[in-house]
Design a protein around this motif. Structure first.
Motif: not given
Length: 159
Positions: A56-57, A60, A79-80, A83-84, A86-87
């Motif tokens: 997914i990363f 993205m 992006v990181s 991602f973090n 949402c995680f």
């Protein structure tokens, strides 16, 4: 469109769903709950969630670069961070909603509900990628014809 990250994410969704069906186990499977089956289901669940999270990363990042963002440290950070965020939100929301569902319908059925959500996510991604692939192929065919219309003309034979 059907590159490796997409296939890994889709396979991970369906396989993770299957591991949750055996984790409960789902009431309609009529499988007795044993410690070893519980452990194996959790082990495979961890493997399959890795099949979803890692690509997914990468996906993205590909989407961010295709959208025109520059390939620099700012884009990687954006992006990181997304991602973090949402995680972490999912790490909070999942146990909260999961415990509420478990209290209402029990552990076996709550595992089934999670499996249904994951299967639905995989199915939605399959449909989305199929439509995206179809539209991109149709766009390429249309562009090929419109680029050089004389190349595709039908020549008439003279009598």
């Amino acid at each position: 469109m059907w590159n490796q990250p997409n296939c890994l994410i889709i396979c991970g969704c369906f396989l993770y769903s299957a591991s949750y069906l055996f984790l409960g186990p789902a009431p309609f499977l009529n499988i007795p709950l044993k410690l070893w089956s519980f452990s194996v289901s959790l082990g495979f669940g961890g493997l399959f969630v890795g099949c979803m999270l890692i690509p997914i990363f990468s996906a993205m990042m590909q989407i961010a670069l295709q959208s025109g963002l520059p390939e620099d440290i700012n884009t990687f950070g954006l992006v990181s961070g997304l991602f973090n965020s949402c995680f972490s939100f999912g790490a909070f929301l999942g146990p909260t909603a999961g415990s509420a569902i478990k209290e209402k319908i029990g552990f076996a059925w709550s595992c089934f509900v999670i499996a249904a959500f994951m299967s639905t996510s995989g199915a939605v991604l399959v449909v989305y990628k199929s439509i995206q692939t179809y539209l991109s192929r149709a766009s390429v065919r249309f562009t090929d014809i419109s680029d050089n219309p004389k190349q595709h003309e039908v020549k008439r034979l003279s009598p």
